[in-house]
Write a protein that holds these residues in place. Structure first.
Motif, PDB file in Angstrom:
ATOM      1  N   ALA A  69       0.809  -1.223   0.000  1.00 25.33           N
ATOM      2  CA  ALA A  69       0.000   0.000   0.000  1.00 25.33           C
ATOM      3  C   ALA A  69       0.840   1.270   0.000  1.00 25.33           C
ATOM      4  O   ALA A  69       0.310   2.365  -0.183  1.00 25.33           O
ATOM      5  N   GLY A  70       2.153   1.170   0.210  1.00 29.03           N
ATOM      6  CA  GLY A  70       2.999   2.353   0.283  1.00 29.03           C
ATOM      7  C   GLY A  70       2.943   2.983   1.667  1.00 29.03           C
ATOM      8  O   GLY A  70       1.988   2.789   2.420  1.00 29.03           O
ATOM      9  N   GLU A  71       3.963   3.760   1.996  1.00 32.56           N
ATOM     10  CA  GLU A  71       4.075   4.308   3.353  1.00 32.56           C
ATOM     11  C   GLU A  71       3.845   5.804   3.443  1.00 32.56           C
ATOM     12  O   GLU A  71       4.009   6.393   4.500  1.00 32.56           O
ATOM     13  N   GLY A  72       3.498   6.452   2.338  1.00 36.37           N
ATOM     14  CA  GLY A  72       3.130   7.864   2.405  1.00 36.37           C
ATOM     15  C   GLY A  72       4.280   8.848   2.382  1.00 36.37           C
ATOM     16  O   GLY A  72       4.189   9.911   2.996  1.00 36.37           O
ATOM     17  N   LYS A  73       5.368   8.545   1.672  1.00 37.69           N
ATOM     18  CA  LYS A  73       6.493   9.483   1.599  1.00 37.69           C
ATOM     19  C   LYS A  73       6.075  10.818   0.999  1.00 37.69           C
ATOM     20  O   LYS A  73       6.443  11.872   1.500  1.00 37.69           O
ATOM     21  N   THR A  74       5.335  10.755  -0.106  1.00 37.37           N
ATOM     22  CA  THR A  74       4.927  11.995  -0.763  1.00 37.37           C
ATOM     23  C   THR A  74       4.028  12.814   0.154  1.00 37.37           C
ATOM     24  O   THR A  74       4.187  14.041   0.276  1.00 37.37           O
ATOM     25  N   THR A  75       3.087  12.154   0.812  1.00 31.81           N
ATOM     26  CA  THR A  75       2.188  12.849   1.736  1.00 31.81           C
ATOM     27  C   THR A  75       2.980  13.493   2.867  1.00 31.81           C
ATOM     28  O   THR A  75       2.727  14.650   3.246  1.00 31.81           O
ATOM     29  N   VAL A  76       3.955  12.771   3.417  1.00 29.32           N
ATOM     30  CA  VAL A  76       4.780  13.320   4.495  1.00 29.32           C
ATOM     31  C   VAL A  76       5.626  14.484   3.979  1.00 29.32           C
ATOM     32  O   VAL A  76       5.765  15.514   4.659  1.00 29.32           O
ATOM     33  N   ALA A  77       6.196  14.353   2.786  1.00 27.68           N
ATOM     34  CA  ALA A  77       7.017  15.437   2.228  1.00 27.68           C
ATOM     35  C   ALA A  77       6.182  16.712   2.062  1.00 27.68           C
ATOM     36  O   ALA A  77       6.636  17.818   2.397  1.00 27.68           O
ATOM     37  N   ILE A  78       4.960  16.568   1.573  1.00 27.22           N
ATOM     38  CA  ILE A  78       4.095  17.733   1.385  1.00 27.22           C
ATOM     39  C   ILE A  78       3.647  18.287   2.733  1.00 27.22           C
ATOM     40  O   ILE A  78       3.641  19.500   2.962  1.00 27.22           O
ATOM     41  N   GLY A  79       3.272  17.381   3.650  1.00 32.80           N
ATOM     42  CA  GLY A  79       2.859  17.823   4.980  1.00 32.80           C
ATOM     43  C   GLY A  79       3.970  18.539   5.726  1.00 32.80           C
ATOM     44  O   GLY A  79       3.733  19.545   6.420  1.00 32.80           O
ATOM     45  N   LEU A  80       5.205  18.058   5.591  1.00 37.17           N
ATOM     46  CA  LEU A  80       6.355  18.724   6.199  1.00 37.17           C
ATOM     47  C   LEU A  80       6.538  20.121   5.606  1.00 37.17           C
ATOM     48  O   LEU A  80       6.813  21.093   6.329  1.00 37.17           O
ATOM     49  N   THR A  81       6.382  20.234   4.291  1.00 35.21           N
ATOM     50  CA  THR A  81       6.487  21.534   3.628  1.00 35.21           C
ATOM     51  C   THR A  81       5.446  22.504   4.176  1.00 35.21           C
ATOM     52  O   THR A  81       5.741  23.672   4.479  1.00 35.21           O
ATOM     53  N   GLN A  82       4.211  22.027   4.322  1.00 37.06           N
ATOM     54  CA  GLN A  82       3.143  22.874   4.841  1.00 37.06           C
ATOM     55  C   GLN A  82       3.419  23.275   6.289  1.00 37.06           C
ATOM     56  O   GLN A  82       3.160  24.416   6.693  1.00 37.06           O
ATOM     57  N   ALA A  83       3.960  22.343   7.075  1.00 34.56           N
ATOM     58  CA  ALA A  83       4.279  22.654   8.477  1.00 34.56           C
ATOM     59  C   ALA A  83       5.389  23.690   8.568  1.00 34.56           C
ATOM     60  O   ALA A  83       5.321  24.634   9.380  1.00 34.56           O
ATOM     61  N   LEU A  84       6.430  23.565   7.752  1.00 33.12           N
ATOM     62  CA  LEU A  84       7.507  24.558   7.747  1.00 33.12           C
ATOM     63  C   LEU A  84       6.964  25.926   7.338  1.00 33.12           C
ATOM     64  O   LEU A  84       7.383  26.962   7.863  1.00 33.12           O
ATOM     65  N   GLY A  85       6.012  25.932   6.413  1.00 34.27           N
ATOM     66  CA  GLY A  85       5.372  27.183   6.037  1.00 34.27           C
ATOM     67  C   GLY A  85       4.604  27.805   7.186  1.00 34.27           C
ATOM     68  O   GLY A  85       4.642  29.023   7.401  1.00 34.27           O
TER      69      GLY A  85
END
Length: 555
Positions: A69-85
């Motif tokens: 099912a995948g582990e959500g790397k892309t989702t985490v990368a985007i979420g991290l970007t939004q959090a840094l913002g």
């Protein structure tokens, strides 16, 4: 603090309900002049600008060995970007473009998930700005030129049995893996066996991802090997006269695409080589452009650290000069349960999660091998239990890791604040990149270094065909090139059924091929398909239009 995760609407519903900013506004806030934009409507643009000198810090996101099912790397990368913002940082994310093969196959799109997505989701997951169509056209032009050369007298002496270039299609179609072309008589070409690859598996896709600028692209295209003569001499795209026209087809596609996250941060989404058969990262140009305007840039590498991150460090960093300052390692309790032997990995199972920890530890060691202490991001799912979360906390303490809970799927940037703080702390003591092997090593030495140090293999074996290929590549002067291993993403080994952290195993190199345009040698381990097939129930069956013409079922 453990919180109850709310019910999350579908990705498509969330994306459709968003109110994106005009892309000109996103670009202006980043510092990109409006005249550099080539607009595709209000919310997508190509940036026709040479990257300025880098100013930002680069954060690489990788993961443990995934579940199906995948582990959500892309989702985490985007979420991290939004959090840094949210924390006030000038940040951008750099990601690969989705391929239509997975979109209509089994995996779905590649724009993140839940409240951590890049938008416009539908356009990015489908035709986007036409980059993949341009790549497909360039590859197919090269294949057509090679076949035409055979038909028009074959002045170069091409051996029709040793042509390596294949036509491409950005869809999964197993019926096209092996075909015969040129049937129908003398006017229809020279009959020969051939096949199709999916566009993202092509060398041209890898070239587009690694090219610094248009002159570099043109030179790399010319170096692509079409095949061999009857005497065994390589023949290039330059020699068949295709490289110039290919560059013309690709010159607009070389410009990075600018979109945005759900929370309005800039997202450079550009190119998309597969992570198991190429290097699996977005384009160097897009990352450089992001680093020239943002203070922090988040990027990801395909699959686990044994594939994407290893290639990012040893190939992409070598060729581009890019250097991450921090690494995020994504883990899930689902993956721990899976590698602990559970087939029902969506259900809580503390003991299975405990048995899966050695797999995660190997990925920690892989990141440390290359000079970084990873930030461990636990991508939380609703079925995770307090006991399992406590297990992860104990693991992190035991191995001296920063652990952060990521709830970015359900809560967007707010759910990534803990991770963002941990990453910012990690950036205070940045790692120093180390390579797994020296370029002057022989090809077998490079392969054995990766297999032993990164996979944990006890031995490397070579088939007769692989040994023959090694001799040929040495004769052709390819020993100085980095190695890209093409193997399964489902195991640290080359056997997809070996879960966890196997020991005492061997890996087998079945073949090697030079990708001189991209600048690496591919070493194949196990069965690697460059043209996937559709599953029994493809995602395409769920995708449709409603009465208002809106898309249904896209994920």
């Amino acid at each position: 603090m453990i919180t109850t995760q709310p019910e999350v609407p579908s990705d498509l519903e969330i994306a459709r309900s968003a109110s994106p900013r005009p892309i000109r506004e996103v670009a202006t806030e980043l510092g990109i002049p409006r005249e550099a934009l080539f607009l595709y409507g209000e919310h997508m643009a190509k940036v026709r600008l040479e990257p300025p000198p880098p100013r930002g810090k680069l954060i690489l996101v990788t993961a443990m060995t995934p579940t199906p099912a995948g582990e959500g790397k892309t989702t985490v990368a985007i979420g991290l970007t939004q959090a840094l913002g949210r924390l006030g940082h000038k940040v951008a994310v750099a990601l690969r473009e989705p391929s239509l093969g997975p979109v209509f196959g089994i995996k779905g799109g590649a724009t993140g998930g839940g409240f951590s997505q890049v938008i416009p989701m539908e356009e990015i997951n489908l035709h986007f700005t036409g980059d993949f169509h341009a790549v497909s056209s360039a590859v197919n032009l090269l294949a057509a030129m090679a076949d035409n050369h055979l038909h028009q007298g074959n002045a170069l002496g091409l051996d029709s049995r040793r042509l390596e270039v294949k036509r491409v299609l950005d869809l999964n179609d197993r019926a096209l893996r092996q075909v015969v072309v040129g049937l129908g008589g003398p006017q229809q070409g020279v009959p020969r066996e051939s096949g199709f690859e999916i566009t993202v598996a092509s060398e041209v896709m890898a070239v587009m991802s690694l090219a610094r600028d248009l002159p570099d692209l043109r030179e790399r295209l010319g170096r692509i090997r079409v095949g061999y003569t009857h005497a065994g001499t390589p023949v290039t795209a330059e020699e068949v006269g295709a490289a110039g026209a290919m560059a013309v087809l690709l010159k607009h596609a070389l410009h990075p695409n600018l979109v945005q996250t759900l929370e309005g941060q800039p997202a450079f989404v550009h190119m998309g080589p597969f992570g198991n058969i190429a290097h699996g990262t977005n384009s160097v140009r897009a990352t450089r452009l992001a680093l020239g305007y943002a203070d922090c840039v988040v990027t990801e590498a395909g699959f686990g650290s044994d594939l994407g991150a290893e290639k990012y460090f040893n190939l992409v960093c070598r060729q581009s000069g890019l250097r991450p300052q921090a690494v995020v390692l994504v883990a899930t309790l689902r993956a721990l349960r899976f590698h602990g032997g559970s087939d029902e990995f969506a259900r809580p199972d503390l003991e299975a999660a405990r048995r899966g920890l050695p797999n995660l530890l190997k990925h920690v060691e892989n990141v440390r091998l290359h000079g970084f202490d990873p930030v461990l991001a636990l991508n939380r799912f609703p079925d995770d239990t307090p006991a399992e979360l406590a297990l992860m906390e104990a693991f992190a303490r035991q191995h001296g890791l920063r652990l952060a809970l990521a709830e970015v799927h359900a809560r967007g940037g707010e759910g990534g604040l803990e991770l963002a703080e941990a990453v910012l702390e990690s950036l205070q003591t940045p790692g120093t990149l180390r390579f797994a092997y020296p370029l002057e090593a022989t090809l077998p030495q490079k392969i054995e270094a990766i297999a032993a140090q990164v996979y944990g293999a006890a031995r490397v074996e070579y088939t007769r065909e692989a040994r023959k290929a090694l001799k040929q590549l040495a004769k052709e002067g390819c020993e100085h090139l980095p190695v890209v291993v093409a193997k399964t993403a489902n195991s640290l080994s080359d056997n997809p059924r070996l879960r966890g952290r196997p020991e005492g195993f061997g890996v087998t190199v079945t073949d090697l091929k030079a990708r001189c345009g991209a600048g690496f040698v591919v070493a194949y381990m196990g069965e690697i398909m460059t043209m996937p097939g559709l599953p029994k129930a493809p995602a395409a069956q769920r995708i449709d239009l409603d009465e208002q013409g809106q898309t249904l079922g896209l994920s």
